[in-house]
Design a protein around this motif. Structure first.
Motif, PDB file in Angstrom:
ATOM      1  N   GLY A  96      10.672 -14.455  18.492  1.00  0.00           N
ATOM      2  CA  GLY A  96      10.271 -13.929  17.306  1.00  0.00           C
ATOM      3  C   GLY A  96      10.409 -12.321  17.297  1.00  0.00           C
ATOM      4  O   GLY A  96      10.180 -11.434  16.408  1.00  0.00           O
ATOM      5  N   GLY A  97      10.606 -11.559  18.466  1.00  0.00           N
ATOM      6  CA  GLY A  97      10.605 -10.412  18.729  1.00  0.00           C
ATOM      7  C   GLY A  97      11.987  -9.619  18.291  1.00  0.00           C
ATOM      8  O   GLY A  97      11.904  -8.583  17.584  1.00  0.00           O
ATOM      9  N   ASN A  98      13.220 -10.049  19.095  1.00  0.00           N
ATOM     10  CA  ASN A  98      14.400  -9.445  18.619  1.00  0.00           C
ATOM     11  C   ASN A  98      14.586  -8.125  18.818  1.00  0.00           C
ATOM     12  O   ASN A  98      15.195  -7.243  18.043  1.00  0.00           O
ATOM     13  CB  ASN A  98      14.832  -9.918  17.217  1.00  0.00           C
ATOM     14  N   THR A 135       7.427  -2.311  15.848  1.00  0.00           N
ATOM     15  CA  THR A 135       8.025  -1.165  16.483  1.00  0.00           C
ATOM     16  C   THR A 135       9.348  -1.348  17.342  1.00  0.00           C
ATOM     17  O   THR A 135       9.256  -2.584  18.089  1.00  0.00           O
ATOM     18  CB  THR A 135       7.217  -0.381  17.699  1.00  0.00           C
ATOM     19  N   ALA A 136      10.367  -0.761  16.782  1.00  0.00           N
ATOM     20  CA  ALA A 136      11.663  -1.143  17.715  1.00  0.00           C
ATOM     21  C   ALA A 136      11.356  -0.707  19.228  1.00  0.00           C
ATOM     22  O   ALA A 136      11.010   0.499  19.370  1.00  0.00           O
ATOM     23  CB  ALA A 136      12.670  -0.228  17.157  1.00  0.00           C
ATOM     24  N   ILE A 137      11.858  -1.586  20.136  1.00  0.00           N
ATOM     25  CA  ILE A 137      11.772  -1.169  21.538  1.00  0.00           C
ATOM     26  C   ILE A 137      13.063  -0.810  22.335  1.00  0.00           C
ATOM     27  O   ILE A 137      14.062  -1.514  22.035  1.00  0.00           O
ATOM     28  CB  ILE A 137      11.077  -2.426  22.274  1.00  0.00           C
ATOM     29  N   ASP A 181      12.256   7.539  25.889  1.00  0.00           N
ATOM     30  CA  ASP A 181      12.689   6.114  25.970  1.00  0.00           C
ATOM     31  C   ASP A 181      13.304   5.659  27.157  1.00  0.00           C
ATOM     32  O   ASP A 181      13.856   4.403  27.401  1.00  0.00           O
ATOM     33  CB  ASP A 181      13.318   5.650  24.703  1.00  0.00           C
ATOM     34  N   VAL A 182      13.810   6.535  27.998  1.00  0.00           N
ATOM     35  CA  VAL A 182      14.666   6.299  29.228  1.00  0.00           C
ATOM     36  C   VAL A 182      13.429   5.748  30.161  1.00  0.00           C
ATOM     37  O   VAL A 182      12.574   6.448  30.683  1.00  0.00           O
ATOM     38  CB  VAL A 182      15.276   7.543  29.873  1.00  0.00           C
ATOM     39  N   ARG A 216       8.325 -11.439  25.233  1.00  0.00           N
ATOM     40  CA  ARG A 216       7.887 -11.668  23.779  1.00  0.00           C
ATOM     41  C   ARG A 216       8.985 -10.788  22.980  1.00  0.00           C
ATOM     42  O   ARG A 216       8.921 -10.491  21.744  1.00  0.00           O
ATOM     43  CB  ARG A 216       6.614 -10.977  23.488  1.00  0.00           C
ATOM     44  N   LEU A 217       9.977 -10.217  23.426  1.00  0.00           N
ATOM     45  CA  LEU A 217      11.045  -9.392  22.777  1.00  0.00           C
ATOM     46  C   LEU A 217      12.238 -10.321  22.491  1.00  0.00           C
ATOM     47  O   LEU A 217      13.141  -9.797  21.729  1.00  0.00           O
ATOM     48  CB  LEU A 217      11.457  -8.219  23.866  1.00  0.00           C
TER      49      LEU A 217
END
Length: 275
Positions: free
Chosen positions: A259-261, A269-271, A177-178, A253-254
């Motif tokens: 609506g992403g949050n 899925t958590a980003i 995730d980095v 969109r995050l």
């Protein structure tokens, strides 16, 4: 974002893009008074929510950077270090504890490249990156957010073997995730006889990183909508989440307003990131 730097550097990169600053003596460049409190106040007065220590490596003005970071944090402003990561183990804790985020250059992935082209050592940089990602914490106890950048120089650090080795190390030591940015080189300073990085090299490097399992890989210093876009890492989704063109954001969109949050609005899925 408000960005500032001083003069001097502890790396000797032959391709330095800011050599007029990084190679200057302080007496040649430091002519404007700027206390840590003044920098924080200027950012706050202009509604800027982050201050980046950049242009030359902030480790050479570590005490000033730490004082400025503390002044910024007192006003709710996020301090960010842009650094080559070449620092001693003793310097890392105090430096990274002052930062909310860092972009660290991983300039190549062989000791030969590091020593001959930057005058520094790969092992020291890898140790710093490992510390910043896995151990460093903000005063609030959160992980420091870290992103990596590799400037690809044709014929010096852009071969498949180095790219695979780099991405494998990132996946094994830091996790997928980095974010990793591959940036295009332009002739500068003491490397004027090497051509600019072809766009195809950035595309190839990004494909290698994605194949190695990294989730967030980008092409930098070029117009590349696909290479600049953040995608959902869920292989069953792969929705476009943040669309960019160079430094311009086309769609986000995050954000909470869309609506992403911090989660993919399509699959949930958590980003990874700071939202």
């Amino acid at each position: 974002m408000l960005s500032f730097g001083t003069a001097g550097c502890n790396s000797g990169c032959r391709f330095c893009q800011n050599f007029d600053i990084a190679k200057a003596r302080s007496i040649d460049k430091l002519s404007v008074g700027a206390s840590p409190e003044k920098i924080a106040q200027i950012a706050a007065s202009r509604g800027i929510d982050s201050v980046a220590f950049t242009y030359n490596d902030p480790i050479v003005f570590a005490e000033y950077a730490i004082d400025t970071a503390q002044a910024c944090r007192a006003l709710g402003i996020h301090p960010i270090a842009v650094t080559a990561g070449y620092m001693s183990a003793e310097a890392r804790p105090d430096f990274y504890a002052a930062m909310d985020a860092a972009n660290i250059d991983l300039k190549g992935f062989t000791e030969d490249f590091y020593w001959k082209v930057t005058g520094t050592h790969l092992a020291d940089v890898l140790a710093t990156i490992d510390y910043a990602v896995n151990e460093a914490r903000t005063p609030e106890g959160e992980h420091v957010w870290v992103e990596l950048t590799t400037l690809l120089i044709p014929g010096l650090n852009d071969d498949d073997a180095q790219l695979h080795a780099e991405c494998t190390w990132i996946g094994e030591h830091l996790g997928p995730d980095v974010p990793l940015h591959f940036s295009a080189f332009h002739p500068s300073y003491r490397i004027m006889d090497v051509p600019p990085t072809p766009h195809e090299t950035l595309t190839r490097a990004r494909a290698i990183a994605l194949a190695e399992g990294l989730h967030y890989v980008y092409a930098g210093n070029v117009h590349d909508r696909e290479g600049d876009t953040t995608y959902c890492p869920n292989p069953q989704c792969h929705a476009k989440l943040i669309e960019r063109d160079w430094y311009r954001i086309i769609a986000d969109r995050l954000s909470a307003s869309s609506g992403g949050n911090g989660h993919c609005p399509q699959c949930g899925t958590a980003i990874a990131g700071r939202w």
